[in-house]
Design a protein around this motif. Structure first.
Motif, mmCIF file in Angstrom:
data_model
loop_
_atom_site.group_PDB
_atom_site.id
_atom_site.type_symbol
_atom_site.label_atom_id
_atom_site.label_comp_id
_atom_site.label_asym_id
_atom_site.label_seq_id
_atom_site.Cartn_x
_atom_site.Cartn_y
_atom_site.Cartn_z
ATOM 1 N N LEU A 29 0.808 -1.219 0.000
ATOM 2 C CA LEU A 29 0.000 0.000 0.000
ATOM 3 C C LEU A 29 0.837 1.263 0.000
ATOM 4 C CD1 LEU A 29 -2.945 1.019 0.143
ATOM 5 C CD2 LEU A 29 -2.651 1.121 2.619
ATOM 6 N N ASP A 30 1.889 1.317 0.820
ATOM 7 C CA ASP A 30 2.589 2.598 0.971
ATOM 8 C C ASP A 30 3.498 2.928 -0.211
ATOM 9 O OD1 ASP A 30 5.113 1.641 3.459
ATOM 10 O OD2 ASP A 30 4.406 0.680 1.625
ATOM 11 N N TYR A 31 3.517 2.071 -1.229
ATOM 12 C CA TYR A 31 4.266 2.388 -2.449
ATOM 13 C C TYR A 31 3.396 3.118 -3.474
ATOM 14 C CZ TYR A 31 7.964 -0.880 -0.953
ATOM 15 O OH TYR A 31 8.959 -1.528 -0.274
ATOM 16 N N ILE A 51 -4.425 10.315 -1.012
ATOM 17 C CA ILE A 51 -3.311 10.308 -0.080
ATOM 18 C C ILE A 51 -2.107 9.751 -0.821
ATOM 19 C CG2 ILE A 51 -3.975 8.040 0.876
ATOM 20 C CD1 ILE A 51 -2.957 9.149 3.626
ATOM 21 N N SER A 52 -0.991 10.440 -0.678
ATOM 22 C CA SER A 52 0.184 10.061 -1.460
ATOM 23 C C SER A 52 0.954 8.929 -0.805
ATOM 24 C CB SER A 52 1.092 11.281 -1.644
ATOM 25 O OG SER A 52 1.678 11.639 -0.408
ATOM 26 N N SER A 53 1.742 8.231 -1.612
ATOM 27 C CA SER A 53 2.675 7.257 -1.082
ATOM 28 C C SER A 53 3.773 8.004 -0.329
ATOM 29 C CB SER A 53 3.290 6.452 -2.233
ATOM 30 O OG SER A 53 3.955 7.323 -3.125
ATOM 31 N N GLY A 54 4.555 7.262 0.426
ATOM 32 C CA GLY A 54 5.663 7.898 1.133
ATOM 33 C C GLY A 54 5.204 8.769 2.280
ATOM 34 N N ASP A 55 5.196 10.094 2.066
ATOM 35 C CA ASP A 55 4.929 10.998 3.197
ATOM 36 C C ASP A 55 3.464 11.112 3.568
ATOM 37 O OD1 ASP A 55 5.183 14.285 1.529
ATOM 38 O OD2 ASP A 55 3.867 12.571 1.199
ATOM 39 N N GLY A 56 2.569 10.531 2.777
ATOM 40 C CA GLY A 56 1.150 10.535 3.135
ATOM 41 C C GLY A 56 0.481 11.895 3.022
ATOM 42 N N SER A 57 0.960 12.727 2.128
ATOM 43 C CA SER A 57 0.298 14.018 1.920
ATOM 44 C C SER A 57 -1.144 13.775 1.472
ATOM 45 C CB SER A 57 1.026 14.830 0.854
ATOM 46 O OG SER A 57 2.329 15.147 1.267
ATOM 47 N N CYS A 96 -12.566 3.498 -4.428
ATOM 48 C CA CYS A 96 -11.161 3.803 -4.204
ATOM 49 C C CYS A 96 -10.367 3.276 -5.395
ATOM 50 C CB CYS A 96 -10.651 3.231 -2.884
ATOM 51 S SG CYS A 96 -10.690 1.437 -2.725
ATOM 52 N N GLY A 97 -9.268 3.974 -5.663
ATOM 53 C CA GLY A 97 -8.428 3.593 -6.775
ATOM 54 C C GLY A 97 -6.964 3.713 -6.415
ATOM 55 N N ARG A 98 -6.131 3.070 -7.214
ATOM 56 C CA ARG A 98 -4.699 3.065 -7.001
ATOM 57 C C ARG A 98 -3.991 3.769 -8.155
ATOM 58 N NH1 ARG A 98 -0.655 -2.030 -7.793
ATOM 59 N NH2 ARG A 98 -0.780 -1.232 -9.930
ATOM 60 N N SER A 99 -3.045 4.631 -7.791
ATOM 61 C CA SER A 99 -2.233 5.309 -8.793
ATOM 62 C C SER A 99 -0.762 5.125 -8.473
ATOM 63 C CB SER A 99 -2.566 6.804 -8.828
ATOM 64 O OG SER A 99 -1.643 7.488 -9.647
ATOM 65 N N GLY A 100 -0.002 4.660 -9.449
ATOM 66 C CA GLY A 100 1.438 4.549 -9.287
ATOM 67 C C GLY A 100 2.153 5.749 -9.852
ATOM 68 N N PHE A 101 1.397 6.706 -10.361
ATOM 69 C CA PHE A 101 1.972 7.857 -11.055
ATOM 70 C C PHE A 101 2.196 9.013 -10.084
ATOM 71 C CE2 PHE A 101 3.277 10.614 -14.171
ATOM 72 C CZ PHE A 101 2.397 11.639 -14.440
ATOM 73 N N GLN A 102 1.128 9.604 -9.628
ATOM 74 C CA GLN A 102 1.234 10.687 -8.667
ATOM 75 C C GLN A 102 -0.100 10.824 -7.956
ATOM 76 O OE1 GLN A 102 1.927 14.502 -10.491
ATOM 77 N NE2 GLN A 102 0.673 14.022 -12.261
ATOM 78 N N ALA A 103 -0.083 11.576 -6.866
ATOM 79 C CA ALA A 103 -1.303 11.754 -6.076
ATOM 80 C C ALA A 103 -2.145 12.847 -6.725
ATOM 81 C CB ALA A 103 -0.949 12.133 -4.649
ATOM 82 N N THR A 104 -3.115 12.436 -7.479
ATOM 83 C CA THR A 104 -4.006 13.378 -8.143
ATOM 84 C C THR A 104 -5.440 12.925 -7.935
ATOM 85 O OG1 THR A 104 -4.287 12.247 -10.271
ATOM 86 C CG2 THR A 104 -2.275 13.520 -9.968
ATOM 87 N N MET A 105 -6.357 13.722 -8.389
ATOM 88 C CA MET A 105 -7.760 13.325 -8.392
ATOM 89 C C MET A 105 -8.279 13.299 -9.816
ATOM 90 S SD MET A 105 -9.334 14.756 -4.823
ATOM 91 C CE MET A 105 -8.568 16.365 -4.818
ATOM 92 N N ARG A 106 -7.406 12.861 -10.716
ATOM 93 C CA ARG A 106 -7.795 12.649 -12.106
ATOM 94 C C ARG A 106 -8.041 11.164 -12.323
ATOM 95 N NH1 ARG A 106 -3.187 16.302 -13.179
ATOM 96 N NH2 ARG A 106 -1.969 14.422 -13.516
ATOM 97 N N VAL A 107 -9.180 10.822 -12.792
ATOM 98 C CA VAL A 107 -9.569 9.424 -12.958
ATOM 99 C C VAL A 107 -8.555 8.651 -13.794
ATOM 100 C CG1 VAL A 107 -11.322 7.890 -13.952
ATOM 101 C CG2 VAL A 107 -12.026 9.900 -12.646
#
Length: 123
Positions: A29-31, A51-57, A96-107
């Motif tokens: 999850l945290d990746y 919520i972003s990976s790593g620092d959880g922004s 809920c969805g998973r993104s490996g790219f960046q923390a965005t709210m783009r589908v």
């Protein structure tokens, strides 16, 4: 096998609270960045929070800022969405969805989705 399973939806009165859960399996999850989206009948899917990976922004749509809180429990491989002061306009299926790219709210930045959980806010 990557899986995301949402739970916690239901019927609640205006002003009420719900906590949604997104249980992840098949990946660490945290990746990854995890986002919550919702889709009301006849409308496009829209981003609610992520919520972003790593620092959880964390990031929120203006419509839910101050009322919803996203959090992550890496030990349980679960992301939560605490929803307070619910309004009728919050009624939708929440995904809920998973993104490996960046923390965005783009589908289109998300590659895996859960099946959704219905939230209905009504008196």
């Amino acid at each position: 096998q990557v899986q995301l399973v949402e739970s916690g939806g239901g019927l609640v009165q205006p002003g009420g609270t719900l906590r949604l859960s997104c249980a992840a399996s098949g990946f660490t999850l945290d990746y990854y960045n995890i986002g919550w989206f919702r889709q009301a009948p006849g409308k496009e899917r829209e981003g609610v929070s992520c919520i972003s990976s790593g620092d959880g922004s964390t990031y929120y749509a203006d419509s839910v800022k101050g009322r919803f809180t996203i959090s992550r429990d890496n030990a349980k491989n679960t992301v939560y969405l605490q929803m307070n002061s619910l309004k009728p306009e919050d009624t939708a299926v929440y995904y809920c969805g998973r993104s490996g790219f960046q923390a965005t709210m783009r589908v289109y930045d998300y590659d895996y989705w859960g099946q959704g959980t219905q939230v209905t806010v009504s008196s």
